[in-house]
Scaffold this active site. Sequence first.
Site, short mmCIF file in Angstrom:
data_model
loop_
_atom_site.label_atom_id
_atom_site.label_comp_id
_atom_site.label_asym_id
_atom_site.label_seq_id
_atom_site.Cartn_x
_atom_site.Cartn_y
_atom_site.Cartn_z
N SER A 27 3.94 2.40 8.40
CA SER A 27 3.78 1.44 7.40
C SER A 27 5.16 1.02 6.52
O SER A 27 5.80 1.94 6.21
CB SER A 27 2.78 1.84 6.35
OG SER A 27 1.76 1.54 6.82
N ASP B 123 1.39 -7.70 2.27
CA ASP B 123 1.57 -6.18 2.26
C ASP B 123 2.87 -5.74 1.86
O ASP B 123 3.46 -5.13 2.79
CB ASP B 123 0.67 -5.41 3.09
CG ASP B 123 0.21 -4.04 2.81
OD1 ASP B 123 0.96 -3.56 1.66
OD2 ASP B 123 -0.53 -3.43 3.34
N HIS C 220 0.85 -1.18 -0.04
CA HIS C 220 -0.08 -0.08 0.04
C HIS C 220 0.83 1.09 0.01
O HIS C 220 0.38 2.47 -0.21
CB HIS C 220 -1.20 0.12 1.15
CG HIS C 220 -0.69 0.33 2.53
ND1 HIS C 220 -0.30 -0.66 3.45
CD2 HIS C 220 -0.41 1.56 3.18
CE1 HIS C 220 0.22 0.14 4.49
NE2 HIS C 220 -0.20 1.39 4.38
N1 ARG Z 1 -4.67 0.70 7.48
C1 ARG Z 1 -3.42 0.70 6.94
C2 ARG Z 1 -3.07 2.21 6.96
O1 ARG Z 1 -3.38 2.89 7.76
C3 ARG Z 1 -3.78 0.26 5.55
C4 ARG Z 1 -4.28 1.05 4.69
C5 ARG Z 1 -4.28 0.62 3.10
N2 ARG Z 1 -5.09 -0.46 2.84
C6 ARG Z 1 -6.60 -0.32 2.64
N3 ARG Z 1 -7.21 -1.61 2.43
N4 ARG Z 1 -6.87 0.63 2.47
O2 ARG Z 1 -2.31 2.66 6.17
N1 GLU Z 2 -1.28 1.61 7.51
C1 GLU Z 2 -0.59 2.55 8.26
C2 GLU Z 2 0.28 3.18 7.56
O1 GLU Z 2 0.16 3.37 6.36
C3 GLU Z 2 -0.20 1.88 9.64
C4 GLU Z 2 -1.18 1.60 10.30
C5 GLU Z 2 -1.08 2.45 11.54
O2 GLU Z 2 -1.81 3.55 11.57
O3 GLU Z 2 -0.56 2.11 12.62
O4 GLU Z 2 1.43 4.00 8.04
#
Ligand code: ARG
Ligand code: GLU
Length: 718
Positions: free
Chosen positions: A653, A219, A83
Amino acid sequence: MKKILFFLFVIATVTTTFADEGMWIPMLLGKNEADMQKQGMRITAKDIYDINNACLKDAVVLFGGGCTGEYVSKQGLLFTNHHCGYSQIAARSTLEHNYLANGFWAKSFSEEIPCPGLTVTRLVRMEDVTTQVLEGISNDMDEKERNALINENIKKIGDKAVEGTHYKAVIKPFYYGNQYFMYINEVFSDVRLVGTPPSNIGKFGGDTDNWMWPRHTGDFSVFRVYADKDNKPAPYSADNQPYKPLKHLTISLKGAEQNDFTFVFGYPGTTQRYITSDAVELIANVTNPVRIALRTIRLDHYNNAMNQDAAQRLKYSSTVASIANGWKKWQGETIGVNRLEVPKMKREFEQKFQQWANDKPEYRDVLPQLAQNYATLKPLELKRTYFNEAVMASDFMKRAYAMWQLESILDNEEAKAHCEKLIKTNEKYFTDFEKHTIVDKAIFIETFTYMWQKGFAPYLDKKCHSKADVEKLLSNVYEKSMLTHKDKVISFLKSYNSKKKSKIRKDPAVDLFNTAHSYTFGEEYKLGELIDLNNHRDTYRTAQDNISRLMRIYVKGMMEMQPDVNFFPDANLTLRVAYGHVDGFKPKDGVSYKPYTTIEGIMQKENPDIYDYVVEPRLKELYNNKDFGTYTNSKGELPVCFIATNHTTGGNSGSPVINADGQLIGLNFDRCWEGTMSDILFDPEYCRNITLDIRYCLFIIDKFAGAQNLINELDIAK
Ligand code: ARG
Ligand code: GLU
């Protein structure tokens, strides 16, 4: 009983830190070293950060502007999340070469794909520059004066520090401006895409599983940094060579089991650990609910459209990913804040602070004044939330905003350039217009109507007495605006000159936007009706300035009141270390989560009819043949993800998750939904970071993709 005990513990330690709470400054890690070693770490703080020798920090980079990556080979090979690479992968994809759908694996350096605009930043060293930054600052300065002088000092210090080098200096405030650190960075701009799994591995589970445990997302994506012949950063050139990092991470295939020590080394973006009870209430119970409700409306429409056909899925998927990410996180955050009764805990602490501060003139008034400023801020923040989440929800209103901006551009050349950009946006809007109009119009009408029902569009009251009236009015605005008639808007933009300025505001969409804008920011406006003459923007800024000044004093006081506590500074997109141990958790009554998942779970989730759960035939084949190579755990299972108590946030991330011996065991990519209040308060019972097990990552590269060229480059511990 356990709950009561836990609660007492929480009160007692509300400003001391919980076990495992904290995002620590690498340069000051000496303070945590003993604790880290007590928890199992077998390396030293110096192995992690050392300015005299190559150390782990040389292997960890800021990837782009908001993710983390790590070097895994001596030829500049870099791992990060799928991502995090997503926009690059999407930008390099075409229908013919759809790397999102099919994945991509460069078989040689020459097949690697340049990614213009993408940068990778390495921290060379950091330094405490508080004294220099605060030189000349006195307590009687107002915030404006103070900030101006600080910025001047920062510029001077930074320029001097990097004089005659290719480095860049960044100076950032810590503890609300009680301390400043300078970061000397090396920024690389020739970064190339090397490999990515298809989305149904890299994004397996999609938004359905996002923020959730148990998780089965692969990921990751792979890039390479290139440098000039002296191994220095250089713009893209075919002559550049793979960068030779000072340090790359060794990979361990041993994994980590329940209670094993791990740490996360990366670039967390923002936390708000020290805010007051009022600030927590404002986030969790005032603005979050509004954002969630309005995004629910949008998501319902987009998801509905995406389920109709593949073209619409493609069109909306990245919009939905970003809207849904915050939407889901805030729900978890609000539930978590209220479950933990954070406002109450904070109020109790604030009472103690006040008692302590009563005889100290510097601190005596800080909390009452913070409360006053939050009272001023709250209604304005709410208006702004409605503006951002309702007024700006539709493409229709976004384009009205761009037209409205055009009106204020005086310079002819600038206006022309703005028109050209707008022509492009509009042309894009009208491709597959028929379908998009249904979605976008509905979003426009429903979000605006919702806002009116909540009392945040009183300017419609004159003409509307019922919901049906509002909907009709909005529908008319939509139909009558030139923004829904391709020929009209394009020809208007093509022939635009300053004489046509007055026509802009006559457009009903622009007029509506202007009215909503004026209502939100309280500036005088000429057309439409005058609702409010207060200049909200100034009031808002003053309250914010006051809050930042008061928070600086409050945090200083907190530290003075508890001299024995090691306070971690809030995240600010600088390099940090968070440490903890592998552990499951109990999300709710009767449910207990294990700390790791395996490929079995992918097969259990498989559903060819649901986009997020389609499994690649090749992956199934490997599964059926139990062809897992050397990537299994001690039980012979192929692990996919694991969770631990490391304190992380957005920006982490792609961060390396490292074991007790300093070896790479996974890539951080998410947090568990039940613990997303950790940006405000970390709860060791619920807060878990989610890591992609490096063994699944290597299994995909090796067995699934057959990219032995990459496996051969890695440094895998025997
Ligand atoms: N929750 C993760 C973050 O905050 C992954 C976000 C990307 N993935 C998604 N399915 N939208 O960045
Ligand atoms: N998915 C998040 C990012 O893009 C990390 C998840 C979080 O917020 O801890 O950095």
